[in-house]
Design an enzyme around this catalytic site. Sequence first.
Site, mmCIF file in Angstrom:
data_model
loop_
_atom_site.group_PDB
_atom_site.id
_atom_site.type_symbol
_atom_site.label_atom_id
_atom_site.label_comp_id
_atom_site.label_asym_id
_atom_site.label_seq_id
_atom_site.Cartn_x
_atom_site.Cartn_y
_atom_site.Cartn_z
ATOM 1 N N SER A 109 70.921 69.588 29.664
ATOM 2 C CA SER A 109 71.165 70.612 28.640
ATOM 3 C C SER A 109 69.849 70.903 27.922
ATOM 4 O O SER A 109 68.964 70.030 27.880
ATOM 5 C CB SER A 109 72.179 70.068 27.626
ATOM 6 O OG SER A 109 72.231 70.887 26.486
ATOM 7 N N TYR A 163 74.364 62.989 22.236
ATOM 8 C CA TYR A 163 74.420 63.966 23.333
ATOM 9 C C TYR A 163 73.013 64.341 23.794
ATOM 10 O O TYR A 163 72.721 64.357 24.984
ATOM 11 C CB TYR A 163 75.203 65.200 22.868
ATOM 12 C CG TYR A 163 75.402 66.246 23.955
ATOM 13 C CD1 TYR A 163 76.364 66.079 24.938
ATOM 14 C CD2 TYR A 163 74.616 67.405 23.988
ATOM 15 C CE1 TYR A 163 76.548 67.032 25.934
ATOM 16 C CE2 TYR A 163 74.792 68.361 24.975
ATOM 17 C CZ TYR A 163 75.762 68.170 25.944
ATOM 18 O OH TYR A 163 75.934 69.117 26.940
HETATM 19 N N1 NAP Z 1 79.009 74.740 28.423
HETATM 20 C C1 NAP Z 1 77.818 74.551 27.845
HETATM 21 O O1 NAP Z 1 77.416 75.276 26.901
HETATM 22 C C2 NAP Z 1 76.919 73.465 28.363
HETATM 23 C C3 NAP Z 1 75.547 73.533 28.027
HETATM 24 C C4 NAP Z 1 74.694 72.543 28.509
HETATM 25 C C5 NAP Z 1 75.191 71.530 29.298
HETATM 26 N N2 NAP Z 1 76.527 71.471 29.602
HETATM 27 C C6 NAP Z 1 76.993 70.367 30.446
HETATM 28 O O2 NAP Z 1 77.680 70.911 31.556
HETATM 29 C C7 NAP Z 1 78.535 69.907 32.111
HETATM 30 C C8 NAP Z 1 79.870 70.536 32.479
HETATM 31 O O3 NAP Z 1 80.521 70.968 31.294
HETATM 32 P P1 NAP Z 1 81.236 72.385 31.174
HETATM 33 O O4 NAP Z 1 80.436 73.207 30.251
HETATM 34 O O5 NAP Z 1 81.568 72.926 32.510
HETATM 35 O O6 NAP Z 1 82.532 71.953 30.354
HETATM 36 P P2 NAP Z 1 84.093 71.918 30.734
HETATM 37 O O7 NAP Z 1 84.539 73.251 31.186
HETATM 38 O O8 NAP Z 1 84.751 71.297 29.549
HETATM 39 O O9 NAP Z 1 84.156 70.909 31.979
HETATM 40 C C9 NAP Z 1 83.962 69.514 31.828
HETATM 41 C C10 NAP Z 1 84.375 68.799 33.104
HETATM 42 O O10 NAP Z 1 84.126 67.388 32.933
HETATM 43 C C11 NAP Z 1 85.281 66.690 33.381
HETATM 44 N N3 NAP Z 1 85.462 65.422 32.678
HETATM 45 C C12 NAP Z 1 85.506 65.216 31.328
HETATM 46 N N4 NAP Z 1 85.775 63.925 31.090
HETATM 47 C C13 NAP Z 1 85.910 63.319 32.296
HETATM 48 C C14 NAP Z 1 86.226 61.976 32.691
HETATM 49 N N5 NAP Z 1 86.437 61.005 31.789
HETATM 50 N N6 NAP Z 1 86.268 61.687 34.020
HETATM 51 C C15 NAP Z 1 86.053 62.660 34.930
HETATM 52 N N7 NAP Z 1 85.771 63.939 34.619
HETATM 53 C C16 NAP Z 1 85.703 64.259 33.305
HETATM 54 C C17 NAP Z 1 86.460 67.626 33.067
HETATM 55 O O11 NAP Z 1 87.548 67.327 33.940
HETATM 56 P P3 NAP Z 1 88.943 66.599 33.554
HETATM 57 O O12 NAP Z 1 89.230 66.875 32.117
HETATM 58 O O13 NAP Z 1 89.921 67.186 34.535
HETATM 59 O O14 NAP Z 1 88.684 65.154 33.840
HETATM 60 C C18 NAP Z 1 85.837 68.970 33.446
HETATM 61 O O15 NAP Z 1 85.991 69.214 34.814
HETATM 62 C C19 NAP Z 1 78.610 68.791 31.065
HETATM 63 O O16 NAP Z 1 77.823 67.700 31.493
HETATM 64 C C20 NAP Z 1 78.006 69.425 29.816
HETATM 65 O O17 NAP Z 1 77.390 68.461 28.981
HETATM 66 C C21 NAP Z 1 77.397 72.427 29.156
#
Ligand code: NAP
Length: 250
Positions: free
Chosen positions: A141, A151
């Site tokens: 990130s 984070y």
């Molecule tokens: N969106 C942003 O603005 C942003 C910016 C920078 C970085 N990121 C990073 O991008 C990555 C993906 O996030 P996203 O933005 O796509 O968010 P998201 O839509 O909330 O997706 C998060 C994913 O992580 C999985 N997850 C959460 N807890 C888990 C657990 N205990 N075991 C297995 N899987 C788990 C969830 O699946 P289940 O709930 O089905 O387990 C879901 O598939 C993360 O690492 C986040 O830090 C996001």
Amino acid sequence: MSTAQWALVTGASSGLGVEYARSLARSGHNLVLVARNRDRLESLAGSIVQEFSVKCEVLLADLHKSRDVARVAKRLRDSAQPIRVLINNAGYGIPGHLDESDASLERDHLTIHITAPLELTKAVLPGMLERGEGRVVFVSSVAGYLARGSYSAHKAWGLTMARSLNATYKSRGVHVSAVAPGFTRTEFHQRMKMDITMFPSFLWLSAPYVVERSLTAVEAGRAVTIPSFRYKTLVAIAAVLPKKWHQAGD
Ligand SMILES: NC(=O)c1ccc[n+]([C@@H]2O[C@H](COP(=O)([O-])OP(=O)(O)OC[C@H]3O[C@@H](n4cnc5c(N)ncnc54)[C@H](OP(=O)(O)O)[C@@H]3O)[C@@H](O)[C@H]2O)c1
């Protein structure tokens, strides 16, 4: 790609994970989809099989739990169906400062961003090196360039690991790359119960765009990519600003 190869995506039930899965299937990869939500993973697997005619396995795992991480690691070591691409994507944010936050939530948060990706990467690396080809992505990130709580610290780990591993293994055919997105439209902020109304629309990236930049970077052997000119600029500005301006709590 002529012979189908396998990719494993963690956090494949939502957001960036769905886009990684779809994009890798589009380029001919069979998939292992990892997360906790069975219905979502099965529905995604069904649509991917139908649309792209690749194989798709659903591997339910809670990556907070060491036995579940071990099951995913076992799949990554399976030399009969070798994994070419590992996407360490699962993650989330937790609110509050360290003195107030719940200790077990902090432990889980650290596990999903660091312990699990470390163990999964360790499991997949030997086979990739033996085959002389592999791709590993850490979803970091722009927060990894700042100093804003646990984070940020976790996401900085992903950036440093990618730089280090890519320098070590790229010459042997294994590319390791971290992607550092800014605000991206997924379920991330909703899960965190974050009020996003104050963030201007120009700051938002789309998940397909972030994933396209990330997969292009890892194929090209680039250790780190920051999707979009606007976030590259913001990170460059942050690097020259006094550190206290982007440190939480100071
Ligand atoms: N969106 C942003 O603005 C942003 C910016 C920078 C970085 N990121 C990073 O991008 C990555 C993906 O996030 P996203 O933005 O796509 O968010 P998201 O839509 O909330 O997706 C998060 C994913 O992580 C999985 N997850 C959460 N807890 C888990 C657990 N205990 N075991 C297995 N899987 C788990 C969830 O699946 P289940 O709930 O089905 O387990 C879901 O598939 C993360 O690492 C986040 O830090 C996001």
